[in-house]
Every structure is written in C-alpha cells, then in structure tokens.
Design a protein around this motif. Sequence first.
Motif, PDB file in Angstrom:
ATOM      1  N   PHE B  13      11.623   8.122  41.299  1.00 42.27           N
ATOM      2  CA  PHE B  13      12.163   7.517  39.682  1.00 42.27           C
ATOM      3  C   PHE B  13      12.123   8.802  39.250  1.00 42.27           C
ATOM      4  CE2 PHE B  13       8.372   4.557  40.451  1.00 42.27           C
ATOM      5  CZ  PHE B  13       8.886   3.387  40.309  1.00 42.27           C
ATOM      6  N   ALA B  23       8.388   7.747  45.362  1.00 43.33           N
ATOM      7  CA  ALA B  23       7.159   7.000  45.629  1.00 43.33           C
ATOM      8  C   ALA B  23       7.542   6.325  46.692  1.00 43.33           C
ATOM      9  CB  ALA B  23       7.218   5.700  43.936  1.00 43.33           C
ATOM     10  N   SER B  43      -4.744   4.503  45.407  1.00 40.96           N
ATOM     11  CA  SER B  43      -4.198   3.976  44.343  1.00 40.96           C
ATOM     12  C   SER B  43      -2.075   5.166  44.155  1.00 40.96           C
ATOM     13  CB  SER B  43      -5.033   4.265  43.245  1.00 40.96           C
ATOM     14  OG  SER B  43      -4.420   3.979  41.428  1.00 40.96           O
TER      15      SER B  43
END
Lengths: 259, 255
Positions: B13, B23, B43
């Motif tokens: 990104f 990512a 997470s």
Amino acid sequence: MNSLKGFSAPIVAGVALFGLWEGVLSVFSSDGFVLPPPSEIAGAFIDNWDAVFRGARITGFVVVSGLAAGVILGVLAALLVTRFRTANETITPLAVAVNAIPIIALAPIFNNWFGLTSPRSNQAIVVALVFFPIFINTARGLTQVDRSQIELMESYAAGRARTTREVRVPNAMPFFFTALKLATSLAVIAAIVAEYFGGRQDALGPMITQSAGLTRYDDAWAAVLAGTAIGAVLYASVAVLERWAMPWHSLIRSHREET
Amino acid sequence: MNAIHIRGATKVFNPGKSSQVEALADIDLAVEPGEFITLIGPSGCGKSTLLRLISSLALPTTGSVEVNGKPAEQARLDRDYGMAFQTSGLFDWRTVAKNIELPLELMGWSKADRRRRSSEMLELVKLGDFAKHHPSELSGGMQQRVAIARALAFSPSILLMDEPFGALDEMTREHMQDELLRIWRDTGTTLVFVTHSIPEAVYLSTRVVVMSPRPGRIAAVIDVGLGDRQASTRDDPAFFSKVTEVRAALREVEG
Ligand SMILES: Nc1ncnc2c1ncn2[C@@H]1O[C@H](COP(=O)(O)OP(=O)(O)OP(=O)(O)O)[C@@H](O)[C@H]1O
Ligand SMILES: [Mg+2]
C-alpha cells in the motif's frame, strides 16, 4: 401521534413567549413604539392585511424561487464533483473561495446589474446564499460513504450510476435535509435584507424600512411577522418532506434518543 | 481447474510514500472447487487484504489471482462472488428483506422470485419476523445474520467471508456455523473464511491457512480432515488435536 408530539412543544413554547412578552410590556409599559406588545402587532397585521399579504406574496416568491434554484444548482454541483475528479479539483476550491465573500453585502451591486426595481437581484442573492450550504453538505454526504457498502456494490459488478443511486444518494439525504432546513431561514433573511436595497417596493423588506423610518413600529413588526410566517411554513414543509423521503431516518433518531 | 489460484501475489500500500505498508508477500495458494478454506492470523497480517485480492476489489502489486480459470476481475464482472464483510455493510434505507434482495435486483431477478428467495434466506438465518424492519432496529448479531443471508442469496460459486460471526453470541455462532456448513455442502460453494477463533477455523474448514504478520505470508497450511461435522465433533479428541496443532502454528508466527 409521534409527529404531533414533535410540533406541540414549539407551539406551547411560542404561546408562553408571547404571553410573557405581552405581560412584561403591560407592567413596564414603555411608549410601545420600539417594541410593541403582540396584541398591537396583531392589530397592525389585520389592519394592513392587504399590504402585508401582497408583500408576503412578493417576498415569498423571491424566497421560494431563489431557494429552488439554489437547491437545484447546489445538488447538481455536488453530483458533478463526486462524479468527476477534475470537477472536484476546480469547483470545490472556487466554491470555498466564493463562499468567503459576504454575499449579502453584494445586494446593492446586484441591484446595479439587474435594475433597481427588478426582483431578479433579490432572487440572485437568495440563490447564491442557498447554494453553498446545499452544495457542501450534499457533496459531503455523497462522498462520506461506508467503504464496505461501496465494495459490496463493486463485488456485484454494479455500475457507477447504480452505486450512486443505491448508496451515495440515500447516504447524502440526511446531510441534504440538514442543509435544506438551514437554507430556508437563510433564504428568508437573504430576501428581506436584499429587498432593503432594491427590488419591488411593495415587498416586505421595503415595508419594514419605510414603516420603521416613519416610526410606525407596529407596521414594521407586522411585516416581520409575515416574514417569520414564510420561514415557518417553509421549515415545516421541509420537515414533512424529510419524514416522507427518509422514513428510516426518524427511526434511527428515535432509537438513539431512547438509548 | 482450481477455484482460486494465487501465484506470487504481493501487496504494497502507498508504495514510495512514508506511509508505505507491505501488507502481503509471496502468497501462493491454490483452492480446489468446493473447498472450505479458513484464514487465521494475528490482527493486521493481511487477511482482509488477501480477501480483497481474491475478489479483485484490490489489485496485487505483483503476481496474479485467477478465479474459476479466469482473471479475478473477470470473475467479479461475472458475479462469481458473494461477500460478507467484517462490518455488516447493510443499507439503513432498505428493509431487511430489501437488503437481501439487493444483489438479486442487480442481477435482474423478477420481483416474485426475489420475494421468495429473501423469505427463504430469512428463515434460514432465523429472522423470519424481521423482513419489514430496518437494520437499525436489529442487534449487531442480527445485522450480521442479514449480511450473511445477503451474501448467500444468489448462490454465488465463491463465498468470501471476513469474520462474519465475530459479533454473534456463542450459541448463535455455533448455530450459524452448522448452517453455513450445511449450505456449503448443499451448494458445493467454494468458501474462503476469515476468523480469529481457532476452534471455529478447525470446526468449519477443510484446510486452515495460518498467516504471519509484516509482511503477511502463509506460514502453514493445515489439513483438517475431520469428515462430516456432527454435534459430537466439537467434543472429538481428533478435533482437539487439530485445535492444538493450529494453536502451535499461531504461537510460532506470533513469536
Ligand atoms: N487501504 C489501505 N491503505 C493502506 N494500508 C492498508 C489498507 N488496507 C490495509 N492496510 C494495511 O495492510 C495491513 C493488513 O491489513 P488487513 O486489514 O488486511 O489486516 P487483517 O489481517 O484483516 O487484520 P484484522 O484481523 O485486524 O482485520 C495493515 O497493516 C493495514 O494497515
Ligand atoms: Mg480484517
């Protein structure tokens, strides 16, 4: 009924205010010039009914036509800037810059352009004043959309127009109606103040300046009352329209109030 | 032919900016038609991003994603996907039934067919009495069930679900798991499912994909092989040993 409950509170408050106004003035009676009691204003309103009604019709037309044009232009501009990046990059900064001008101060200049006794200049002031809150709020509502809702439409291979109709427009509705309510009172203020400087001489604005100039304050207040009535009727119409257009929204609000 | 075939996919990104995030890196994954794949990982490890790549809502920085033998983009245009997101993404301005009918409207179903299907789906998620309600009148868990019903409504060949059961209470959650398994078996849908719950991953899937963070990679792929799930499966020693295996793999990646 829920809708009645919504309207009864302001009515009670209004009656109480007028009662207090009348009562205070009857005890501490001034000469009744600058602030006449409501009973005298009502008297002047009835005595001058023909003139007040004619003035209200003329000013009302300026308000409603200016409001309608300003709303249409504001919504179109908002749709344009959400659809086209270049439109956004050119129109938005321009709109922000123009919005910094105190538009009402342009009234005498507009009179010069459109002719001193033409209502066009007053309409133009109303349009300009209504345009910005409608444009900015609607554009915000069209763009501040839940990302997963847009992605959902994309995952269904829905076209851009369909996504606008299904997601962006309904999402913008609360923003639009908030701005529209604001715009109704802005439109009345703009029309009357613009009329101070020109336009038809039998409109509410000149009626206020002329009566005040002749120290006939009860007549001036009768004209103010007529302007208030225009604003109140418009606001109430918008509130009704809002409930009709967004039944789901009053539902969200009532839930929030409960919790 | 694979239902989903990801080859050397990476996702960066904001490349070149100070906010650059790597990512996903080196993702290779092949999913057979009718498989139930679960993605699990800490997470921020890129699970949602991987789902977005599969659905072509985001493009890989390098590498390729093929779905049903064609580029992911084409599969999306062919409406091969049903999606349920982390947030329910329901439309407040539509009733519950109309939310479920939205994809059917876009696909040109007749009104009668839409009505029939939405009431079937509402029965399935046990919300038959709420067809005419608006989402804001429902609890978070009920909203999530509507979103699931919407994803299933048009029987897509690929279902992508991002933590759809996160907001549900334990009983509803187990019920929805069983319903999802039943639908999956009945329809032959290929399912990619994201969860944070290890027992849920083991109970649902044919394979569990364990991901590691920064950048997101596939750290382990665990074959579950528990056969047909039954009420007793949740107490089965084989079930527990798989839970332990997935937990160990997760411990490893979280370091
Ligand atoms: N649109 C985006 N722009 C920039 N960075 C993004 C974007 N989407 C995700 N990221 C970054 O990519 C990484 C992976 O995010 P992702 O949402 O895929 O994680 P996740 O595994 O789904 O996490 P969670 O379990 O919390 O949902 C995160 O570091 C996130 O900040
Ligand atoms: Mg996620």
